[in-house]
Design an enzyme around this catalytic site. Structure first.
Site, PDB file in Angstrom:
ATOM      1  N   LEU A   1      -8.561   5.167  10.927  1.00 19.40           N
ATOM      2  CA  LEU A   1      -9.286   4.050  11.534  1.00 19.40           C
ATOM      3  C   LEU A   1      -8.636   3.621  12.848  1.00 19.40           C
ATOM      4  CD1 LEU A   1     -11.526   1.879  11.260  1.00 19.40           C
ATOM      5  CD2 LEU A   1      -9.838   0.457  10.057  1.00 19.40           C
TER       6      LEU A   1
ATOM      7  N   ASP B   1       0.817  -1.209   0.000  1.00 19.82           N
ATOM      8  CA  ASP B   1       0.000   0.000   0.000  1.00 19.82           C
ATOM      9  C   ASP B   1       0.855   1.264   0.000  1.00 19.82           C
ATOM     10  OD1 ASP B   1      -2.420  -1.313  -0.082  1.00 19.82           O
ATOM     11  OD2 ASP B   1      -2.676  -1.343   2.084  1.00 19.82           O
ATOM     12  N   GLY B   2       1.976   1.234   0.716  1.00 14.80           N
ATOM     13  CA  GLY B   2       2.854   2.401   0.738  1.00 14.80           C
ATOM     14  C   GLY B   2       3.400   2.730  -0.642  1.00 14.80           C
TER      15      GLY B   2
END
Length: 288
Positions: free
Chosen positions: A189, A70-71
Site C-alpha cells: 500500500l 502486527d509484526g
C-alpha cells in the site's frame, strides 16, 4: 470448536506485556480453561509451571492468543499456519491491523472465544523458493509479502519478471513486492498498490520506486507462479518475507513465488468488518 486449552505467546518488549499476559491467564483460568505460555513469558508472569515450548503447542492447545503488534502476529502466523491453529491477536502495538482484541477487553475476548462467538477466517499465504545454479538454496513463507530488491541507497535493481512462463516486464528501481491480499494494506500500500479484500485469491505485484513512468502495480490469479530473476551491476540484493526474515541474493538468482499450501487461520469477530477496520486503522474514522 470447543476451546479447552489456550496457548499464549507474548512480545515482552511491548509496554505492560507481562502484566496483560498475567491478567489474561487469570481470565482463562476463571472460566475453567487451561493456559500455557511460551517459556520466557511464563517466567515473566512468575508462572514457570505454565511454560511450554512453542514446538509443543500444536496438539496441546486449541487456540493461540498472540500479544503484541502486527509484526509479532506475522511471525507466529508463519510458525503455526502449517498446523491450522486458530490465532487471536491482542493489540499491544500501534496499528494493530491484524489484531482483533484490545488490552481493555480481555474478559470479553475470552468469553467470546469460550462461547464460540467468532468466525474463522482463512488467509492465503505465499512462499518463495530461491534457486541458484539449478539448486534450491532458500525457502520462505509469508502472510503479507515477499520482497525482492536492492539494499543500499543509490543502488538500483533490475528484475526480469515472468508469470507462468510468460514474460511480463523488466522492473528497474528499488525492487518488487509480491503481496497477498492481507499484505495489500502493508508495504504494498505504501508503494502505491491497491487495497484488496482479504477473501480474494490473488497476488499483487507492486514495484518499489520504479524508474519508469509506465510501470504500474499488477494483480494476478493466486494459482499462477511468479518468476523473478535478479539482475544488477552489484551484489547488494536481497529477499525478505514479511519484512522479518531476510536472505542475500546473488545476480542471476531465480525467485519463484506461489501460493502456499498452508493458510493462516484468524479468529475474527462477526460484527467487525474489513471495511470498518480500514476506516478505523487507516483513516482514523470510527465505524458507524
Amino acid at each position: 470448536m470447543l476451546m479447552q486449552s489456550v496457548g499464549l505467546v507474548v512480545n515482552l518488549d511491548k509496554p505492560r506485556a507481562a502484566e496483560i499476559a498475567d491478567t489474561l491467564v487469570q481470565c482463562i483460568h476463571a472460566r475453567g480453561r487451561d493456559a500455557v505460555l511460551d517459556p520466557k513469558a511464563a517466567e515473566a508472569v512468575r508462572r514457570p509451571d505454565l511454560g511450554l515450548a512453542l514446538e509443543a503447542f500444536p496438539g496441546r492447545v486449541d487456540v493461540v492468543f498472540i500479544l503484541g503488534g502486527d509484526g509479532t502476529f506475522l511471525g507466529y502466523a508463519r510458525r503455526f499456519a502449517p498446523f491450522g491453529l486458530p490465532l487471536l491477536g491482542f493489540n499491544l502495538g500501534h496499528l494493530g491491523f491484524l489484531s482483533e482484541a484490545e488490552p481493555e477487553d480481555l474478559d470479553q475476548a475470552v468469553d467470546r472465544v469460550v462461547r464460540g462467538d467468532y468466525e474463522l477466517e482463512h488467509r492465503m499465504m505465499i512462499e518463495a523458493e530461491v534457486r541458484r545454479g539449478g539448486s534450491t538454496v532458500h525457502h520462505l513463507s509469508a502472510l503479507n509479502d515477499i520482497t525482492v530488491g536492492k539494499g543500499a541507497l543509490g543502488r538500483m535493481a533490475s528484475l526480469r519478471v515472468e508469470v507462468d512462463g510468460q514474460y511480463v516486464d523488466q522492473y528497474a528501481g528499488d525492487g518488487l513486492i509480491v503481496s497477498t491480499p492481507t499484505g495489500s494494506t502493508a508495504y504494498s500500500l505504501s508503494c502505491g498498490g491497491p487495497i484488496v479484500a482479504p477473501q480474494a485469491e490473488v497476488m499483487l505485484l507492486t514495484p518499489i520506486c520504479p524508474h519508469t513512468l509506465s510501470t504500474r502495480p499488477m494483480i494476478v490469479p493466486a494459482d499462477r507462479k511468479v518468476r523473478i530473476e535478479a539482475r544488477a551491476n552489484h551484489q547488494d540484493l536481497g529477499l525478505s518475507a514479511d519484512g522479518q526474515v531476510s536472505v542475500r541474493l546473488r545476480v542471476g538468482d531465480e525467485v519463484l513465488v506461489q501460493k502456499s499450501a498452508h493458510c493462516a487461520t484468524l479468529i475474527k469477530w462477526r460484527e467487525r468488518q474489513f471495511f470498518d477496520v480500514l476506516r478505523q486503522k487507516l483513516r482514523g474514522v470510527e465505524a458507524q
